[in-house]
Design a protein around this motif. Sequence first.
Motif, PDB file in Angstrom:
ATOM      1  N   ARG A 389     -14.628 -39.245  49.686  1.00 51.72           N
ATOM      2  CA  ARG A 389     -14.859 -37.922  48.936  1.00 51.72           C
ATOM      3  C   ARG A 389     -14.523 -37.551  48.033  1.00 51.72           C
ATOM      4  O   ARG A 389     -15.266 -36.776  47.255  1.00 51.72           O
ATOM      5  N   GLN A 390     -13.444 -38.486  47.443  1.00 53.53           N
ATOM      6  CA  GLN A 390     -13.470 -38.487  46.186  1.00 53.53           C
ATOM      7  C   GLN A 390     -14.125 -38.259  44.978  1.00 53.53           C
ATOM      8  O   GLN A 390     -14.764 -38.131  43.926  1.00 53.53           O
ATOM      9  N   LEU A 391     -14.704 -39.722  45.180  1.00 50.16           N
ATOM     10  CA  LEU A 391     -16.498 -40.346  44.937  1.00 50.16           C
ATOM     11  C   LEU A 391     -17.282 -39.650  44.494  1.00 50.16           C
ATOM     12  O   LEU A 391     -18.220 -38.662  43.612  1.00 50.16           O
ATOM     13  N   GLU A 392     -17.826 -38.653  45.441  1.00 50.72           N
ATOM     14  CA  GLU A 392     -18.627 -37.488  45.690  1.00 50.72           C
ATOM     15  C   GLU A 392     -18.242 -36.966  45.646  1.00 50.72           C
ATOM     16  O   GLU A 392     -19.439 -35.955  45.037  1.00 50.72           O
ATOM     17  N   GLU A 393     -17.334 -36.073  45.482  1.00 50.12           N
ATOM     18  CA  GLU A 393     -17.344 -35.052  45.059  1.00 50.12           C
ATOM     19  C   GLU A 393     -17.761 -34.402  43.479  1.00 50.12           C
ATOM     20  O   GLU A 393     -17.604 -33.459  42.772  1.00 50.12           O
ATOM     21  N   SER A 394     -17.393 -35.945  42.974  1.00 49.06           N
ATOM     22  CA  SER A 394     -17.900 -36.034  41.052  1.00 49.06           C
ATOM     23  C   SER A 394     -19.435 -35.158  40.656  1.00 49.06           C
ATOM     24  O   SER A 394     -19.451 -35.148  40.002  1.00 49.06           O
ATOM     25  N   GLY A 395     -20.203 -35.828  42.687  1.00 43.07           N
ATOM     26  CA  GLY A 395     -21.332 -35.737  41.844  1.00 43.07           C
ATOM     27  C   GLY A 395     -22.567 -36.866  41.379  1.00 43.07           C
ATOM     28  O   GLY A 395     -23.481 -36.898  41.341  1.00 43.07           O
ATOM     29  N   LEU A 396     -21.056 -38.206  41.292  1.00 43.87           N
ATOM     30  CA  LEU A 396     -21.566 -39.162  40.444  1.00 43.87           C
ATOM     31  C   LEU A 396     -22.143 -40.495  41.691  1.00 43.87           C
ATOM     32  O   LEU A 396     -22.939 -41.922  41.210  1.00 43.87           O
ATOM     33  N   PHE A 397     -21.596 -40.489  42.790  1.00 49.86           N
ATOM     34  CA  PHE A 397     -21.459 -41.479  43.749  1.00 49.86           C
ATOM     35  C   PHE A 397     -22.472 -41.008  45.023  1.00 49.86           C
ATOM     36  O   PHE A 397     -21.924 -39.828  45.647  1.00 49.86           O
ATOM     37  N   ARG A 398     -22.981 -42.370  45.649  1.00 45.45           N
ATOM     38  CA  ARG A 398     -23.384 -42.255  46.886  1.00 45.45           C
ATOM     39  C   ARG A 398     -22.437 -42.956  47.499  1.00 45.45           C
ATOM     40  O   ARG A 398     -23.425 -44.148  47.479  1.00 45.45           O
ATOM     41  N   ILE A 399     -21.645 -42.197  48.375  1.00 41.80           N
ATOM     42  CA  ILE A 399     -20.727 -43.714  49.280  1.00 41.80           C
ATOM     43  C   ILE A 399     -21.553 -44.298  50.837  1.00 41.80           C
ATOM     44  O   ILE A 399     -20.950 -42.974  51.345  1.00 41.80           O
ATOM     45  N   THR A 400     -21.929 -44.955  51.090  1.00 43.54           N
ATOM     46  CA  THR A 400     -21.714 -45.617  52.543  1.00 43.54           C
ATOM     47  C   THR A 400     -20.185 -46.491  53.348  1.00 43.54           C
ATOM     48  O   THR A 400     -20.014 -47.405  52.090  1.00 43.54           O
TER      49      THR A 400
END
Length: 529
Positions: A389-400
């Motif tokens: 959630r933290q990383l994707e909320e930035s719009g800079l990452f897509r985490i699986t």
Amino acid sequence: MFDRARRLRVAAALTSISLLAGCGVLAQDSPDAEDTLTVGTTSKPSTLDPAGSWDGSWELYRNVFQTLLSYPTGSVEPTEDAAKECGFDDSAHRVYTCTLKPGLTFSDGTKLDAAAVRYSIERILRIKAEGGPDGLLSSLQRVEARGADKVVFRLNKPDATFPFVLATPGMSLVSPAAYPADRLRRGNSLTGSGPYHLRAYRPKGADAGAELVRNPSYKGFADRKNDAVTIRYFDNSAKMVKELKEKQIDATFRGLTAGQIVGLQEQQAGGPVKVTESPGSEIHYLVFNPKDRNAANPAVRKAVAQLVDRTALVEKVFKGTSEPLYSMVPSGIAGHTTDFFDKYGQPDPAAAKRLLRASGITRPVSLAFWYPTNRYGSATALEFAELKRQLEESGLFRITLKGLPWDDFQRGVQKGDYPVFGRGWAPDYPDPDSFVSPFVGEKNAISTPYVVPEITGDLLPKSRREIDRSRAAVHFVKAQEILMRDGQLLPLWQGKMYVAASEDIGGTERALDPQTVMQVWELFRKTSW
């Protein structure tokens, strides 16, 4: 293994006598030894052979094998176990000699003599098992057996930490008659000389567990307060807590979620379950695999470090049962720093974006985060969901996110399959060395090569010349700065230690050693009259 002052989690022993309300019966905190205790945990051994494990399997080993040195309850310094005495013979700290106690035997009747000690140590080095403890012996040149009772370790460089290494369960002593010299022993049995014999072991199924019975020929430091202990291995901590409340098990160690700990603490006043809290030095962190194109990019690693909000992670997932961690050496251990906070400060998406753009990355970075589903408790899935959630909320990452049972997860780690993965670490011994040296080098505890010549060739050798370990801290401060700069290891949090037990179980305050290994011999059922 290996959860390894380690924020030293050794608590002072408490003895109490309480009057059981409403029944007029006096309960005394003394052992009723003719009873089998049952302890639940989510930490199942990955192998029963000590030569194959540098992980949480050590919890079982400590209770069934002996080492030359160990940690008696309340001690953070190595003390004799199978050895009668040990010490350096020279001021250069390159010759270490141990004299064995007389009359030691393994459970198969084989003598535990100097030749058996040499066999056990040389076997670790010969097998070099993936994920095994041979990395702890990097300073060992050779082992000599002199007569029946004297063992001499000749080191290839000064190493004041060598006694700590010998005290780890990774250096467990095994019977030469029962363990092959050049390969791991398979199967569901073992042959040791520790406080308990392993009567039965079931690695899978609803009744997965280890049945331990008192070893009548044991000659070591452990003062056993019971005759038998069954360790139950749970895949699900909710089931473990349910059985604790229903008195189907007597105590739990490892695997409780923050919510379960808080819930048990809130209910313990007048309730059937008591919770013992100890300071902890077990750390949890992310590993970035340099085999993966994205994970190998320093800009990607730095952007992740800039975005992770440890405070939110601890508050949302762990509810005060852990603390944010900003260096690989945790608080409570000499040499602890806050390098990641000093460098990155508070989470900052704009700063993370600048790091990526400066490296030519203009699109969201895709990464797969892997974690074990049944090793560190049910909260692991929540932890990784929060990181996503933290990383994707930035719009800079897509985490699986991908989770696997521990055995399958470990196989993937050892093959280098995962771009990013989460691990926990309980130190091998209560020293900053145990939070740095296991993670660097071509072969290491995380099965992910991380060659750092400045650390392995300069800082670690300098630190190991210091018998006064407080003087070694300056070298680990420099080492952690290098680790922060590289970002291949990203510290997340350090945990406290909890033992939850039925109110009639004593010894919980003394059950954890400086390596956060459960010493089940300290537990007992209180007698009443």
